[in-house]
Scaffold this motif. Structure first.
Motif, PDB file in Angstrom:
ATOM      1  N   SER A 136      73.666  17.953 -45.690  1.00 46.22           N
ATOM      2  CA  SER A 136      73.903  16.528 -45.437  1.00 46.22           C
ATOM      3  C   SER A 136      75.320  16.139 -45.883  1.00 46.22           C
ATOM      4  O   SER A 136      75.986  15.336 -45.212  1.00 46.22           O
ATOM      5  N   ALA A 137      75.807  16.735 -46.971  1.00 46.16           N
ATOM      6  CA  ALA A 137      77.179  16.432 -47.423  1.00 46.16           C
ATOM      7  C   ALA A 137      78.199  16.953 -46.395  1.00 46.16           C
ATOM      8  O   ALA A 137      79.214  16.297 -46.130  1.00 46.16           O
ATOM      9  N   ALA A 138      77.931  18.111 -45.821  1.00 42.82           N
ATOM     10  CA  ALA A 138      78.863  18.683 -44.831  1.00 42.82           C
ATOM     11  C   ALA A 138      78.884  17.842 -43.553  1.00 42.82           C
ATOM     12  O   ALA A 138      79.950  17.637 -42.956  1.00 42.82           O
ATOM     13  N   VAL A 139      77.722  17.352 -43.147  1.00 42.10           N
ATOM     14  CA  VAL A 139      77.668  16.512 -41.935  1.00 42.10           C
ATOM     15  C   VAL A 139      78.476  15.234 -42.160  1.00 42.10           C
ATOM     16  O   VAL A 139      79.269  14.817 -41.303  1.00 42.10           O
ATOM     17  N   LYS A 140      78.321  14.631 -43.336  1.00 41.28           N
ATOM     18  CA  LYS A 140      79.106  13.415 -43.648  1.00 41.28           C
ATOM     19  C   LYS A 140      80.595  13.720 -43.603  1.00 41.28           C
ATOM     20  O   LYS A 140      81.392  12.959 -43.052  1.00 41.28           O
ATOM     21  N   ALA A 141      80.982  14.862 -44.193  1.00 43.68           N
ATOM     22  CA  ALA A 141      82.410  15.233 -44.234  1.00 43.68           C
ATOM     23  C   ALA A 141      82.933  15.466 -42.810  1.00 43.68           C
ATOM     24  O   ALA A 141      84.046  15.040 -42.479  1.00 43.68           O
ATOM     25  N   ALA A 142      82.132  16.117 -41.967  1.00 42.87           N
ATOM     26  CA  ALA A 142      82.559  16.393 -40.590  1.00 42.87           C
ATOM     27  C   ALA A 142      82.669  15.095 -39.795  1.00 42.87           C
ATOM     28  O   ALA A 142      83.589  14.922 -38.979  1.00 42.87           O
ATOM     29  N   GLU A 143      81.730  14.172 -40.036  1.00 46.96           N
ATOM     30  CA  GLU A 143      81.787  12.866 -39.353  1.00 46.96           C
ATOM     31  C   GLU A 143      83.043  12.103 -39.779  1.00 46.96           C
ATOM     32  O   GLU A 143      83.757  11.542 -38.945  1.00 46.96           O
ATOM     33  N   ASN A 144      83.313  12.101 -41.093  1.00 42.63           N
ATOM     34  CA  ASN A 144      84.488  11.386 -41.603  1.00 42.63           C
ATOM     35  C   ASN A 144      85.785  11.948 -41.024  1.00 42.63           C
ATOM     36  O   ASN A 144      86.738  11.218 -40.791  1.00 42.63           O
ATOM     37  N   LYS A 145      85.819  13.265 -40.811  1.00 40.80           N
ATOM     38  CA  LYS A 145      87.028  13.901 -40.261  1.00 40.80           C
ATOM     39  C   LYS A 145      87.147  13.707 -38.753  1.00 40.80           C
ATOM     40  O   LYS A 145      88.195  13.955 -38.176  1.00 40.80           O
ATOM     41  N   GLY A 146      86.033  13.311 -38.108  1.00 41.84           N
ATOM     42  CA  GLY A 146      86.030  13.188 -36.647  1.00 41.84           C
ATOM     43  C   GLY A 146      86.045  14.545 -35.952  1.00 41.84           C
ATOM     44  O   GLY A 146      86.533  14.674 -34.819  1.00 41.84           O
ATOM     45  N   SER A 147      85.516  15.570 -36.622  1.00 40.36           N
ATOM     46  CA  SER A 147      85.504  16.922 -36.031  1.00 40.36           C
ATOM     47  C   SER A 147      84.480  17.005 -34.913  1.00 40.36           C
ATOM     48  O   SER A 147      83.490  16.272 -34.904  1.00 40.36           O
ATOM     49  N   CYS A 148      84.700  17.937 -33.979  1.00 39.39           N
ATOM     50  CA  CYS A 148      83.687  18.231 -32.970  1.00 39.39           C
ATOM     51  C   CYS A 148      82.748  19.264 -33.577  1.00 39.39           C
ATOM     52  O   CYS A 148      83.133  20.435 -33.744  1.00 39.39           O
ATOM     53  N   PHE A 149      81.542  18.843 -33.971  1.00 35.42           N
ATOM     54  CA  PHE A 149      80.652  19.768 -34.674  1.00 35.42           C
ATOM     55  C   PHE A 149      79.235  19.716 -34.126  1.00 35.42           C
ATOM     56  O   PHE A 149      78.823  18.742 -33.496  1.00 35.42           O
ATOM     57  N   HIS A 150      78.510  20.809 -34.364  1.00 38.16           N
ATOM     58  CA  HIS A 150      77.116  20.954 -33.932  1.00 38.16           C
ATOM     59  C   HIS A 150      76.317  21.402 -35.147  1.00 38.16           C
ATOM     60  O   HIS A 150      76.817  22.183 -35.965  1.00 38.16           O
ATOM     61  N   VAL A 151      75.080  20.943 -35.256  1.00 40.25           N
ATOM     62  CA  VAL A 151      74.213  21.363 -36.361  1.00 40.25           C
ATOM     63  C   VAL A 151      72.955  21.984 -35.774  1.00 40.25           C
ATOM     64  O   VAL A 151      72.329  21.389 -34.893  1.00 40.25           O
ATOM     65  N   GLY A 152      72.594  23.169 -36.228  1.00 41.31           N
ATOM     66  CA  GLY A 152      71.369  23.780 -35.711  1.00 41.31           C
ATOM     67  C   GLY A 152      71.196  25.216 -36.152  1.00 41.31           C
ATOM     68  O   GLY A 152      71.748  25.646 -37.166  1.00 41.31           O
ATOM     69  N   ASN A 153      70.419  25.927 -35.348  1.00 44.72           N
ATOM     70  CA  ASN A 153      70.065  27.316 -35.656  1.00 44.72           C
ATOM     71  C   ASN A 153      71.197  28.259 -35.226  1.00 44.72           C
ATOM     72  O   ASN A 153      71.732  28.135 -34.118  1.00 44.72           O
ATOM     73  N   ILE A 154      71.542  29.181 -36.110  1.00 42.60           N
ATOM     74  CA  ILE A 154      72.521  30.211 -35.756  1.00 42.60           C
ATOM     75  C   ILE A 154      71.834  31.575 -35.800  1.00 42.60           C
ATOM     76  O   ILE A 154      70.711  31.690 -36.301  1.00 42.60           O
ATOM     77  N   PHE A 155      72.501  32.583 -35.274  1.00 45.35           N
ATOM     78  CA  PHE A 155      71.924  33.937 -35.243  1.00 45.35           C
ATOM     79  C   PHE A 155      72.794  34.865 -36.086  1.00 45.35           C
ATOM     80  O   PHE A 155      73.986  35.038 -35.799  1.00 45.35           O
ATOM     81  N   SER A 156      72.204  35.419 -37.155  1.00 44.07           N
ATOM     82  CA  SER A 156      72.908  36.382 -38.015  1.00 44.07           C
ATOM     83  C   SER A 156      72.542  37.778 -37.539  1.00 44.07           C
ATOM     84  O   SER A 156      71.397  38.213 -37.678  1.00 44.07           O
ATOM     85  N   SER A 157      73.527  38.477 -37.000  1.00 38.41           N
ATOM     86  CA  SER A 157      73.263  39.778 -36.383  1.00 38.41           C
ATOM     87  C   SER A 157      73.754  40.928 -37.255  1.00 38.41           C
ATOM     88  O   SER A 157      74.778  40.818 -37.923  1.00 38.41           O
ATOM     89  N   ASP A 158      73.020  42.028 -37.217  1.00 34.28           N
ATOM     90  CA  ASP A 158      73.457  43.247 -37.901  1.00 34.28           C
ATOM     91  C   ASP A 158      74.501  44.004 -37.103  1.00 34.28           C
ATOM     92  O   ASP A 158      75.131  44.927 -37.617  1.00 34.28           O
ATOM     93  N   THR A 159      74.652  43.636 -35.824  1.00 31.18           N
ATOM     94  CA  THR A 159      75.586  44.375 -34.973  1.00 31.18           C
ATOM     95  C   THR A 159      76.623  43.430 -34.376  1.00 31.18           C
ATOM     96  O   THR A 159      76.294  42.331 -33.922  1.00 31.18           O
ATOM     97  N   PHE A 160      77.867  43.864 -34.384  1.00 30.69           N
ATOM     98  CA  PHE A 160      78.923  43.148 -33.650  1.00 30.69           C
ATOM     99  C   PHE A 160      78.970  43.709 -32.226  1.00 30.69           C
ATOM    100  O   PHE A 160      79.003  42.967 -31.255  1.00 30.69           O
ATOM    101  N   TYR A 161      78.966  45.045 -32.140  1.00 35.58           N
ATOM    102  CA  TYR A 161      78.927  45.729 -30.831  1.00 35.58           C
ATOM    103  C   TYR A 161      77.472  46.060 -30.564  1.00 35.58           C
ATOM    104  O   TYR A 161      76.930  46.987 -31.168  1.00 35.58           O
ATOM    105  N   ASP A 162      76.812  45.253 -29.736  1.00 38.34           N
ATOM    106  CA  ASP A 162      75.358  45.355 -29.612  1.00 38.34           C
ATOM    107  C   ASP A 162      74.941  45.937 -28.264  1.00 38.34           C
ATOM    108  O   ASP A 162      75.224  45.366 -27.216  1.00 38.34           O
ATOM    109  N   ASP A 163      74.252  47.079 -28.327  1.00 40.00           N
ATOM    110  CA  ASP A 163      73.861  47.784 -27.113  1.00 40.00           C
ATOM    111  C   ASP A 163      72.880  46.980 -26.254  1.00 40.00           C
ATOM    112  O   ASP A 163      72.862  47.117 -25.032  1.00 40.00           O
ATOM    113  N   ALA A 164      72.063  46.130 -26.922  1.00 34.52           N
ATOM    114  CA  ALA A 164      70.999  45.431 -26.190  1.00 34.52           C
ATOM    115  C   ALA A 164      71.495  44.168 -25.483  1.00 34.52           C
ATOM    116  O   ALA A 164      70.788  43.597 -24.655  1.00 34.52           O
ATOM    117  N   ASN A 165      72.711  43.687 -25.854  1.00 33.05           N
ATOM    118  CA  ASN A 165      73.259  42.504 -25.181  1.00 33.05           C
ATOM    119  C   ASN A 165      72.267  41.343 -25.158  1.00 33.05           C
ATOM    120  O   ASN A 165      71.941  40.815 -24.091  1.00 33.05           O
TER     121      ASN A 165
END
Ligand code: HPA
Length: 235
Positions: A136-165
Motif C-alpha cells: 500500500s505504501a508503494a502504491v501511494k508513492a507510485a500515485e504521487n509520482k504519477g508513474s505508469c504502474f500495474h499491481v497484480g500477480n507476477i510469475f517467478s521463473s526458474d528459467t530465463f531460457y525456457d524450452d516450454a515457452n
C-alpha cells in the motif's frame, strides 16, 4: 556475526533493505541516493551498503539472479540481521497485453514454477504474497509520482531460457510479468514473520519481441528506485 555470504556485523544493516539483483545497481543506488553510504559486504562481489534517505536508515544489497540466490541473501537478512522489510527492485518481461516497456509492476503475488515451497511440507499449494504494509505504501508513492504502474500477480521463473515457452499460458491467467526472484523472497518473509515486496520495471516484452536499451533501463530504473525509497521511509 558475519554469515558465509555476508561480512556485515549485526547492527550494520538497516531495518529496511532495497534488493536489486545486480550488485552494481546496489552500488549505484547507494552512491546516487543515500547519504553517507558505508559498504558492509563484498563477499562474492554481492555488495551491500547502509546509509540514510531523507534521514531514515536504509540498506541496499544485491541479491544475485534466481530464487536460490535471493533465497540465501534474504534468509540471512531476515533471520541473522533482524531486517524487517525487504523491497526487491528489478526488471521484468511483460506478459499481460496492457503492460508496456518501461511500465512499473508492483507484485501483489508471485506464481512460480519453482520447488522452493516444498521445504515447508504444506498439504497444498502456497500462494506467495506481498506484505500489505509495503504494497500500500508503494502504491501511494507510485500515485504521487504519477508513474505508469500495474499491481497484480507476477510469475517467478526458474528459467530465463525456457524450452516450454509457457508465457501465453500465464497470460491467460492474468499474470502481468515474468522475473526470477519474488516468490522465494515472499516465502522467506512469510516464514520469518517479516515483510517483502517486489517492484519491477519492464525491460522487455518477450511475447512481442521488444526490449529497452541499456540507457533506457538506467532512466526507468530511477523511477522505480524512487518509488522503493519513498516506500522505505514511509513504513
Ligand atoms: N524472463 C525472466 N526474467 C526477466 C525477463 C524475462 O524475460 N526480463 C527481465 N527479467
Amino acid at each position: 556475526m558475519p554469515t558465509p555470504h555476508n561480512n556485515a556485523e549485526k547492527g550494520q544493516i538497516a531495518k529496511t533493505v532495497l534488493m536489486p539483483g545486480d550488485p552494481l545497481r546496489a552500488k549505484f543506488i547507494a552512491e546516487n541516493y543515500l547519504d553517507s553510504p558505508v559498504c558492509y559486504n563484498e563477499v562474492r562481489g554481492m555488495l551491500g551498503y547502509t546509509g540514510t534517505y531523507k534521514g531514515v536508515p536504509v540498506s541496499v544489497q544485491g541479491s544475485g539472479m534466481g530464487m536460490p540466490s535471493i533465497g540465501i541473501y534474504s534468509w540471512e537478512l531476515f533471520n541473522e540481521y533482524d531486517v524487517e522489510n525487504i523491497i526487491r527492485v528489478g526488471t521484468a518481461g511483460s506478459i499481460a497485453d496492457n503492460v508496456g516497456l518501461r511500465d512499473v509492476i508492483i507484485g501483489m503475488s508471485a506464481s512460480t514454477n519453482s520447488a522452493y515451497a516444498s521445504q515447508y511440507r504444506l498439504p497444498g499449494t502456497y500462494a506467495p504474497t506481498a506484505s500489505w504494509k509495503l504494497l500500500s505504501a508503494a502504491v501511494k508513492a507510485a500515485e504521487n509520482k504519477g508513474s505508469c504502474f500495474h499491481v497484480g500477480n507476477i510469475f517467478s521463473s526458474d528459467t530465463f531460457y525456457d524450452d516450454a515457452n509457457s508465457l501465453a499460458q500465464w497470460q491467460k491467467m492474468g499474470v502481468l510479468g515474468i522475473e526470477m526472484e519474488a516468490a522465494a523472497l515472499y516465502m522467506n518473509a512469510a516464514r520469518a514473520g517479516k515483510n517483502a515486496l517486489c517492484i519491477l520495471t519492464v525491460s522487455d516484452c518477450p511475447l512481442k519481441g521488444l526490449s529497452t536499451s541499456a540507457e533506457e533501463r538506467q532512466t526507468t530504473f530511477r523511477d522505480m528506485m524512487e518509488i522503493a525509497l519513498e516506500t522505505a521511509v514511509n513504513v
